[in-house]
Design an enzyme around this catalytic site. Structure first.
Site, mmCIF file in Angstrom:
data_model
loop_
_atom_site.group_PDB
_atom_site.id
_atom_site.type_symbol
_atom_site.label_atom_id
_atom_site.label_comp_id
_atom_site.label_asym_id
_atom_site.label_seq_id
_atom_site.Cartn_x
_atom_site.Cartn_y
_atom_site.Cartn_z
ATOM 1 N N GLU A 297 0.830 -1.206 0.000
ATOM 2 C CA GLU A 297 0.000 0.000 0.000
ATOM 3 C C GLU A 297 0.867 1.260 0.000
ATOM 4 O O GLU A 297 1.974 1.258 0.534
ATOM 5 C CB GLU A 297 -0.876 0.030 1.257
ATOM 6 N N CYS B 202 -2.378 1.699 8.027
ATOM 7 C CA CYS B 202 -1.375 0.900 7.329
ATOM 8 C C CYS B 202 -1.768 -0.579 7.355
ATOM 9 O O CYS B 202 -2.024 -1.131 8.412
ATOM 10 C CB CYS B 202 -0.007 1.064 7.997
#
Length: 349
Positions: free
Chosen positions: A90, A334
């Site tokens: 990501e 996250c």
């Protein structure tokens, strides 16, 4: 094949020597791939046709595929990227009034074992190369270009522990900082670590003017060891000694990141202990409202508790800030987006 994004200018210059090319050839290649955004070797017109054929034979420029592109109401943009080997990571863009900051990942998965973090839901598969980190910035810049914007700030604060991938992260910083590449100022680059003392000391000697953030999240060893597995290996006394060495060596302050978790680390007693821990340091404390993750048992501290904590620090001469929240309506934490996508694929299978 060799990924050109993996090379700092110095390392590429040495590599060109092995190919019997003049040192300026490395600067030419940097100019083509970073400033002119050219990935087709055939179109690099000031490079001889003979060497272009060698480039096509031995080199490549690897960019990830965009698997998911989420855009928040507040302008936060979260990408799930996939590299050619199938690894997914990501990266997120956060718009500030001073520019566009990208939060990049340094590893595929994470082994640090922080019990409040979605990154640890999927264990570390491998390190990212410097070029794979650079490609996160390049990919975001390509999306921003349509709006005449570009990445101005970089934080290595996504999935993974940067100092567990030290060499590649240092090369990444030197590439994006190079005036021949992305020319992102060192003061606009931040690295966040859970706290590996020997790497903090090593980082102090790199001669970089970048920023260092410490994922502290607790004012004592008991709480820190409960929520951060790495704290069992490195007690706070050892970590704080390394931070003092960093500050003395670089004359630069650190940021202490402190996630506010209800009933865990947000009491007034914790605030008192935190003041004693960081007093005398050049750094300031960044209070971070916890972003609820369904797989985790924790809740965020309420606003009143955060305010009382903030005021106590301020009163006792520890400079606090409260981090602005981004992407509350998307998978902002996250590791959340990657974990969601992988679990979805497992269920479909």
């Amino acid at each position: 094949m060799l990924n050109l994004y993996d090379y700092t200018l110095d390392k590429l210059t040495l590599l060109m020597d092995e190919y019997h090319q003049k040192p300026f050839r490395a600067r030419q290649l940097f100019s083509w791939i970073y400033q002119k955004e050219m990935t087709d070797f055939d179109l690099m017109s000031d490079i001889s046709k003979e060497f272009r054929e060698i480039l096509k034979r031995d080199f490549t420029i690897i960019k990830p595929k965009i698997v998911v592109d989420e855009l928040s109401k507040d302008g936060t943009r979260k990408l799930l990227l996939e590299y050619p080997d199938g690894a997914k990571i990501e990266t997120a863009l956060m718009p500030y009034n001073y520019g566009d900051a990208i939060c990049i990942s340094s590893q595929v998965g994470c082994n640090m074992g922080c019990s409040f973090c979605a990154s640890g839901l999927l264990k570390k598969e491998r390190n990212l190369t410097s070029g794979e980190m650079v490609a996160q910035v390049i990919t975001m810049n390509e999306l921003l270009k349509k709006e005449e914007r570009h990445v101005s700030h970089v934080v290595v604060m996504g999935t993974g522990e940067p100092f567990d991938n030290y060499e590649n992260v240092m090369d990444f910083i030197r590439i994006i900082n190079s005036p021949f590449a992305l020319a992102i100022g060192a003061r606009h680059i931040s690295v966040s670590t859970c706290g590996i003392p020997n790497k903090i000391r090593r980082y102090a000697l790199e001669g970089l003017q970048t920023n260092l953030a410490i994922s502290l999240h607790a004012p004592n060893d008991i709480i820190r060891q409960q929520i951060m597995k790495i704290a069992r290996a490195y007690p706070l006394s050892e970590l704080m000694d390394a931070i003092k060495y960093y500050e003395k060596t670089t004359n630069r302050r650190v940021t202490y990141e402190y996630i506010m978790i209800k009933g865990v680390n947000d009491s007034l007693k914790c605030a008192e202990e935190l003041v004693k821990l960081v007093q005398g340091s050049l750094g300031f404390v960044n209070l971070i409202p916890y972003n609820k993750i369904k797989e985790m048992p924790y809740e965020r501290s309420d606003e009143k508790t955060i305010h009382v904590f903030y005021e106590y620090l301020l009163k006792h001469h520890v400079r606090p800030t409260v981090r602005k929240e981004f992407g509350k309506d998307i998978n902002a934490s996250c590791g959340q987006l990657r974990a969601k996508e992988i679990h979805k694929n497992e269920e479909e299978f």
